[in-house]
Write a protein that holds these residues in place. Structure first.
Motif, mmCIF file in Angstrom:
data_model
loop_
_atom_site.group_PDB
_atom_site.id
_atom_site.type_symbol
_atom_site.label_atom_id
_atom_site.label_comp_id
_atom_site.label_asym_id
_atom_site.label_seq_id
_atom_site.Cartn_x
_atom_site.Cartn_y
_atom_site.Cartn_z
ATOM 1 N N ALA A 72 0.839 -1.205 0.000
ATOM 2 C CA ALA A 72 0.000 0.000 0.000
ATOM 3 C C ALA A 72 0.870 1.250 0.000
ATOM 4 N N GLY A 73 1.995 1.189 0.701
ATOM 5 C CA GLY A 73 2.915 2.323 0.710
ATOM 6 C C GLY A 73 3.493 2.605 -0.666
ATOM 7 N N HIS A 74 3.856 1.561 -1.379
ATOM 8 C CA HIS A 74 4.383 1.750 -2.739
ATOM 9 C C HIS A 74 3.295 2.273 -3.674
ATOM 10 N N GLU A 75 2.082 1.759 -3.540
ATOM 11 C CA GLU A 75 0.983 2.273 -4.370
ATOM 12 C C GLU A 75 0.750 3.751 -4.090
ATOM 13 N N PHE A 76 0.802 4.121 -2.818
ATOM 14 C CA PHE A 76 0.639 5.528 -2.450
ATOM 15 C C PHE A 76 1.756 6.373 -3.066
ATOM 16 N N MET A 77 2.993 5.922 -2.953
ATOM 17 C CA MET A 77 4.118 6.682 -3.496
ATOM 18 C C MET A 77 4.045 6.786 -5.012
ATOM 19 N N ASP A 78 3.521 5.752 -5.678
ATOM 20 C CA ASP A 78 3.344 5.825 -7.129
ATOM 21 C C ASP A 78 2.444 6.997 -7.502
ATOM 22 N N ARG A 79 1.395 7.206 -6.693
ATOM 23 C CA ARG A 79 0.424 8.267 -6.996
ATOM 24 C C ARG A 79 0.821 9.626 -6.419
ATOM 25 N N MET A 80 1.393 9.624 -5.225
ATOM 26 C CA MET A 80 1.540 10.882 -4.489
ATOM 27 C C MET A 80 2.979 11.241 -4.125
ATOM 28 N N GLY A 81 3.926 10.398 -4.449
ATOM 29 C CA GLY A 81 5.311 10.633 -4.038
ATOM 30 C C GLY A 81 5.897 11.928 -4.541
ATOM 31 N N ASP A 82 5.713 12.232 -5.831
ATOM 32 C CA ASP A 82 6.271 13.466 -6.382
ATOM 33 C C ASP A 82 5.663 14.694 -5.722
ATOM 34 N N MET A 83 4.341 14.700 -5.575
ATOM 35 C CA MET A 83 3.683 15.828 -4.933
ATOM 36 C C MET A 83 4.126 15.949 -3.475
ATOM 37 N N GLY A 84 4.220 14.820 -2.771
ATOM 38 C CA GLY A 84 4.668 14.826 -1.388
ATOM 39 C C GLY A 84 6.069 15.384 -1.238
ATOM 40 N N GLN A 85 6.930 15.054 -2.178
ATOM 41 C CA GLN A 85 8.288 15.586 -2.128
ATOM 42 C C GLN A 85 8.277 17.093 -2.377
ATOM 43 N N ARG A 86 7.501 17.544 -3.358
ATOM 44 C CA ARG A 86 7.412 18.986 -3.632
ATOM 45 C C ARG A 86 6.878 19.763 -2.433
ATOM 46 N N MET A 87 5.975 19.143 -1.683
ATOM 47 C CA MET A 87 5.375 19.815 -0.529
ATOM 48 C C MET A 87 6.214 19.655 0.743
ATOM 49 N N GLY A 88 7.315 18.913 0.665
ATOM 50 C CA GLY A 88 8.200 18.759 1.805
ATOM 51 C C GLY A 88 7.844 17.620 2.742
ATOM 52 N N ALA A 89 6.845 16.819 2.380
ATOM 53 C CA ALA A 89 6.471 15.682 3.224
ATOM 54 C C ALA A 89 7.504 14.557 3.126
ATOM 55 N N PHE A 90 8.174 14.458 1.990
ATOM 56 C CA PHE A 90 9.196 13.438 1.771
ATOM 57 C C PHE A 90 10.484 14.119 1.353
ATOM 58 N N GLY A 91 11.594 13.503 1.714
ATOM 59 C CA GLY A 91 12.878 14.012 1.279
ATOM 60 C C GLY A 91 13.182 13.544 -0.139
ATOM 61 N N VAL A 92 14.335 13.946 -0.603
ATOM 62 C CA VAL A 92 14.805 13.503 -1.910
ATOM 63 C C VAL A 92 14.988 11.990 -1.842
ATOM 64 N N PRO A 93 14.470 11.249 -2.822
ATOM 65 C CA PRO A 93 14.626 9.793 -2.782
ATOM 66 C C PRO A 93 16.090 9.381 -2.624
ATOM 67 N N VAL A 94 16.294 8.355 -1.826
ATOM 68 C CA VAL A 94 17.633 7.819 -1.579
ATOM 69 C C VAL A 94 17.767 6.535 -2.388
ATOM 70 N N PRO A 95 18.736 6.490 -3.312
ATOM 71 C CA PRO A 95 18.925 5.257 -4.088
ATOM 72 C C PRO A 95 19.309 4.099 -3.165
ATOM 73 N N THR A 96 18.716 2.950 -3.420
ATOM 74 C CA THR A 96 19.036 1.753 -2.646
ATOM 75 C C THR A 96 19.238 0.584 -3.603
ATOM 76 N N ASP A 97 19.850 -0.445 -3.086
ATOM 77 C CA ASP A 97 19.993 -1.688 -3.841
ATOM 78 C C ASP A 97 18.848 -2.642 -3.532
ATOM 79 N N ALA A 98 17.864 -2.146 -2.784
ATOM 80 C CA ALA A 98 16.763 -2.997 -2.333
ATOM 81 C C ALA A 98 15.897 -3.435 -3.508
ATOM 82 N N ALA A 99 15.368 -4.616 -3.382
ATOM 83 C CA ALA A 99 14.454 -5.133 -4.397
ATOM 84 C C ALA A 99 13.200 -4.254 -4.423
ATOM 85 N N PRO A 100 12.665 -3.999 -5.608
ATOM 86 C CA PRO A 100 11.429 -3.221 -5.690
ATOM 87 C C PRO A 100 10.328 -3.886 -4.862
ATOM 88 N N GLY A 101 9.506 -3.071 -4.252
ATOM 89 C CA GLY A 101 8.388 -3.600 -3.486
ATOM 90 C C GLY A 101 8.714 -3.942 -2.043
#
Length: 188
Positions: free
Chosen positions: A142-171
């Protein structure tokens, strides 16, 4: 009655509540993965999350600017009570209908914002105080689905920081943390 949002909150809230209950008084001044928050600040923010998102389920406007210190006698038990009330507030199907008057977003999106806040800040808190923190795969999805829809807007509004690259598997939780601007490898 339940909704998908309340079911997800019912799965997520106990983990965050357990972390809150395990915070020792001598850990309150520790740093967290949120650079602007100590453990004390993060706990107060989490209190605001569980209380304010209850009000938003009822379509009430909330004031996030208040800086109340919620860490007074019985705060651990009070957090558990408020987290349970958060789940209950979103269990009414009417809570998911329409648009939030204060945010102008679909109520369903607002409910998921509460879930993300509770989950990600639960991880922040656990990491800061050295506790284990497991997140159910349904909450991570559900968190990934939310970020798919709202992540960019959340980052612009300051709710999220700049994405941090990871080696983690998607999902995964680690990938979700990176998407919200956290380093999953953060240590104190």
């Amino acid at each position: 009655m339940t909704t998908k949002t309340s079911e997800l909150l019912a799965v997520a809230a106990p983990g965050t509540t357990a972390v809150v209950r395990g915070v020792a008084d001598d850990q309150l001044d520790r740093p967290t993965p949120c650079p602007d928050y100590t453990v004390r600040h993060l706990l107060n923010h989490l209190f605001d999350v569980v209380v304010n998102f209850q009000a938003m389920a009822r379509r009430e406007e909330v004031d996030w600017s208040g800086k109340t210190d919620h860490l007074v006698d019985g705060w651990r038990d009070r957090f558990a009570t408020e987290a349970a009330r958060l789940t209950e507030a979103w269990s009414d199907p009417a809570a998911l209908e329409g648009v939030s008057p204060g945010m102008g977003l679909p109520q369903e999106t607002v409910g998921l914002m509460g879930l993300i806040d509770l989950t990600v800040h639960g991880w922040d808190l656990a990491r800061a105080v050295g506790q284990e923190y497991a997140v159910d795969p349904s909450v991570v999805a559900a968190g990934h689905e939310f970020m798919d829809r709202m992540g960019d807007m959340g980052q612009r509004m300051g709710a999220f920081g700049v994405p941090v690259p990871t080696d983690a598997a998607p999902g995964t939780l680690a990938a979700l943390l990176g998407r919200t601007g956290r380093d999953p490898a953060w240590t104190r």
